[in-house]
Design an enzyme around this catalytic site. Structure first.
Site, PDB file in Angstrom:
ATOM      1  N   ASN A 191       0.843  -1.195   0.000  1.00 54.72           N
ATOM      2  CA  ASN A 191       0.000   0.000   0.000  1.00 54.72           C
ATOM      3  C   ASN A 191       0.880   1.248   0.000  1.00 54.72           C
ATOM      4  O   ASN A 191       1.852   1.342   0.764  1.00 54.72           O
ATOM      5  CB  ASN A 191      -0.877  -0.007   1.260  1.00 54.72           C
TER       6      ASN A 191
ATOM      7  N   HIS B 146      -4.781   9.924  -1.825  1.00 56.00           N
ATOM      8  CA  HIS B 146      -5.096  11.164  -1.075  1.00 56.00           C
ATOM      9  C   HIS B 146      -4.911  12.308  -2.068  1.00 56.00           C
ATOM     10  O   HIS B 146      -3.813  12.508  -2.585  1.00 56.00           O
ATOM     11  CB  HIS B 146      -4.134  11.342   0.108  1.00 56.00           C
TER      12      HIS B 146
ATOM     13  N   GLU C 160      -7.398   4.803   0.312  1.00 56.65           N
ATOM     14  CA  GLU C 160      -7.463   5.896   1.299  1.00 56.65           C
ATOM     15  C   GLU C 160      -7.951   7.205   0.668  1.00 56.65           C
ATOM     16  O   GLU C 160      -7.481   8.278   0.969  1.00 56.65           O
ATOM     17  CB  GLU C 160      -6.097   6.114   1.958  1.00 56.65           C
TER      18      GLU C 160
ATOM     19  N   ASP D 294      -9.425  10.533  -0.258  1.00 56.19           N
ATOM     20  CA  ASP D 294     -10.113  11.735   0.230  1.00 56.19           C
ATOM     21  C   ASP D 294      -9.741  12.861  -0.741  1.00 56.19           C
ATOM     22  O   ASP D 294      -8.675  12.847  -1.351  1.00 56.19           O
ATOM     23  CB  ASP D 294      -9.790  12.091   1.684  1.00 56.19           C
TER      24      ASP D 294
END
Ligand code: G3I
Length: 402
Positions: free
Chosen positions: A253, A289, A319, A321
């Protein structure tokens, strides 16, 4: 479509984790042994004379394998009692929309818990499975927070984040009483991974085994693991995680893999080498992100997805956002720009078969690690779904909860 028929066959596996054997009616070998590349890899007990679909969870690196089936039949079973062997993806085939969840909020805020259970189908503990939380002192394991989140997840999928990271390490690892030797730190890492992964065996379907170990220039980041053990800590981590739970999918990751960068190319090289060496690596997590002013477009994401999928890897957005503070001045324009960013990410994940989960990094804006002012997530400051939430679900073709 069958991979092989009859007693032996050669199969080209795209790194599936399970094989399904369909046995013919009528034959009843007392035991069936599967050999892969000449090595016994499992025994199947044939229970009755009905048709049977037997699934064996196997860790097989991508590439050609020779399967052969031996029986311990007490009486000759006229072939072909074995109808077919299929390699099936061990991961659930369905698409999931997940969220990172914080136990410090979930344990006391019913609105937060309800918002998660109503909108998401997968859970990633935001911090509760990091070493500083799980093993705060050597040999003292704290699972209460992670167990609380696993209970909140219910039947939903869970991503284990993360076993080996350079951040959020306990002080006894980063500042030992006496300097670590290679062997002593390897023992720490082995015990940690084995203890944690075994605890959640068959409950956590995917682990971020190694997280963010490649620097922007493509070199390996200096961490205590690299400095003391050497680069082989990465291979050890994946092998130990697999030994602890052969059914879990094991991911690398990282942030910044979404574009064609030195870092992304280095990750491709690293993962390709690991898989060539038979290290059980199943997938890559792209954190993504991002923000409204510079989000990766759908075509960019799909190109990057394909680059990793070509190695036989699964791909997930892990993840996501989308920060808005640097965006347009008007709230409406900011929301529209954010919706485009989320739409592109969800469309890319749907279009590329290797992607079957998209996780946003927080349940709602109020709990975001980058602060509510960024309004970066799918639910607003009161955990109400924004219009972009439905855009993402539609693009992922998700009809029930995430
Ligand atoms: O638990 C302590 C608490 O006891 C203390 O009172 C409080 C104030 O100091 O700090 C709390 O720890 C914080 C921890 O989050 C738990 O809330 C740390 O200070 C804070 O630094 C930590 O931030 C986390 C960050 O990783 C650390 O690197 C964020 O919540 C988390 O969202 C973020 O997640 C990472 C992923 O794991 C990997 N990818 C990047 C992503 C964003 O950095």
């Amino acid at each position: 479509m069958p991979l092989a028929r009859g007693l032996t066959g050669r199969v080209e596996l795209v790194h599936s984790r399970a094989l399904e054997l369909t046995l013919r009616r009528g034959c009843q070998p007392s035991g069936v042994f599967l050999l892969v590349d000449g090595r016994s890899r499992g025994q199947i007990r044939v229970a009755s004379r009905a048709w049977h679909m037997y699934r064996i969870a196997l860790a097989l690196p991508a590439g050609p394998h020779r399967l052969s089936i031996r029986t311990s039949a007490t009486r000759a079973c006229a072939m072909p009692w074995l109808d077919r062997i299929d390699a099936v993806p061990a991961a659930p085939p369905h698409m999931a929309l997940g969220a990172a969840v914080r136990w410090d909020i979930a344990r006391s805020d019913p609105r937060y818990r309800a918002a998660f259970t109503a909108h998401f189908g997968s859970l990633t503990p935001e911090n509760e499975l990091k070493m500083e939380v799980v093993e705060p002192a050597r040999g003292r394991f704290e699972f209460a927070a992670a167990d609380g989140l696993a209970a909140l997840a219910g039947s939903r999928r869970i991503r284990g984040h993360t076993l080996v990271y350079g951040n959020q390490l306990p002080r006894w690892v980063t500042h030992p009483g006496s300097p670590w030797t290679r062997d002593s730190l390897l023992a720490v890492l082995h015990d940690y991974i084995s203890t944690v992964v075994r605890r959640y065996r068959r409950r956590i379907d995917t682990w971020d085994v190694v997280n963010e170990v490649i620097a922007d220039d493509g070199s390996l980041r200096p961490t205590v693991w690299l400095d003391v053990i050497g680069p082989e800590y990465i291979e050890h981590a994946f092998r130990w995680a697999h030994a602890a739970d052969p059914t879990a999918r094991l991911f690398y990751n990282d942030i910044g893999l979404e574009r064609d960068t030195a870092k992304a190319r280095s990750a491709v090289r690293m993962l390709s080498t690991l898989r060539r060496r038979g290290v059980p690596v199943d997938g890559v997590g792209m954190q993504d992100h991002t923000e409204v002013v510079n989000y990766p477009r759908q075509s960019t994401l799909e190109t990057s997805f394909r680059r990793f999928a070509a190695l036989g890897l699964a791909v997930e957005i892990t993840e996501l956002d989308v920060g808005t503070l640097d965006g347009p001045s008007s709230p409406g324009a900011r929301a529209e720009a954010q919706a485009r960013a989320y739409r592109d990410a969800a469309s890319a994940c749907w279009d590329i078969a290797a992607c079957n989960r998209l996780t946003v990094w927080g349940v709602g804006d109020a709990a975001s690690w980058i602060g509510p002012a960024q309004t970066p997530l799918l639910l607003d400051g009161s955990y109400r779904a924004k219009p972009v939430y439905d855009i993402v679900r539609r693009r992922l073709h998700i009809t029930n909860r995430g």
